[in-house]
Design a protein around this motif. Sequence first.
Motif, PDB file in Angstrom:
ATOM      1  N   LYS A   1       1.212  -3.978   4.114  1.00  0.00           N
ATOM      2  CA  LYS A   1       1.974  -2.734   4.202  1.00  0.00           C
ATOM      3  C   LYS A   1       2.353  -2.516   5.650  1.00  0.00           C
TER       4      LYS A   1
ATOM      5  N   LEU B   1       2.391   0.061   8.539  1.00  0.00           N
ATOM      6  CA  LEU B   1       1.863   1.345   8.981  1.00  0.00           C
ATOM      7  C   LEU B   1       2.806   1.923  10.026  1.00  0.00           C
TER       8      LEU B   1
ATOM      9  N   THR C   1       1.696   8.104   8.890  1.00  0.00           N
ATOM     10  CA  THR C   1       2.529   9.007   8.095  1.00  0.00           C
ATOM     11  C   THR C   1       1.874   9.312   6.754  1.00  0.00           C
ATOM     12  N   ASP C   2       0.855   8.526   6.392  1.00  0.00           N
ATOM     13  CA  ASP C   2       0.101   8.776   5.159  1.00  0.00           C
ATOM     14  C   ASP C   2      -0.995   9.818   5.359  1.00  0.00           C
TER      15      ASP C   2
ATOM     16  N   ARG D   1      -3.614   9.607   7.333  1.00  0.00           N
ATOM     17  CA  ARG D   1      -4.885   9.020   7.761  1.00  0.00           C
ATOM     18  C   ARG D   1      -4.923   8.839   9.277  1.00  0.00           C
TER      19      ARG D   1
END
Length: 177
Positions: free
Chosen positions: A85, A87, A116-117, A119
């Motif tokens: 993915k 990040l 942006t998630d 975390r």
Amino acid sequence: MTTRLAISVFVGLLVVPVVPIAAQEHPRAPQQSQSQQLPQTGTGAPQAVMTEATMSNVSAGLKEFISGYAAKSADKKFHMPYQRKDLALDLVKLHDDRLSSLGGNKYFACVDMKGTDGRLYDIDFLMVVKPAQLTVTETSVHKINGKPLYNWKEEKGVWKKSESVTKPNAALYRITL
């Protein structure tokens, strides 16, 4: 079966205090005695002052690298791959207290970045610094929301990741200091 479980838990509790001694959260340069730590130069200035200036240059150079890399992306985020993915990250803090010289112009830095998630990612950077040039040789996600994915272990003077869950990114980036 219950006895085996109880024995396993008991033995496990005995071993747990030993683990932090064998592995560390971040790599560090070998410890030196006080007399070796502050040798005098020809002008009488302690080496530690020059090392501190170098460390602040490395810190500033890494911050410049991260912001310059982010500025070139369409969304102005620092991007790095993790588990297939992409990040997208914003710099929160560079831990100057974790910045370490590993010898031979090699340095280690630990950086907190917000994804942006939502975390919080702890990213480890390994770098080589030559006159007027900082080269990031490896970046890896060390922690997600404070949970470590691996630790560091010194083997014969070389720092290696132990209990690694992820593969390091072998990307090479350069900036001019």
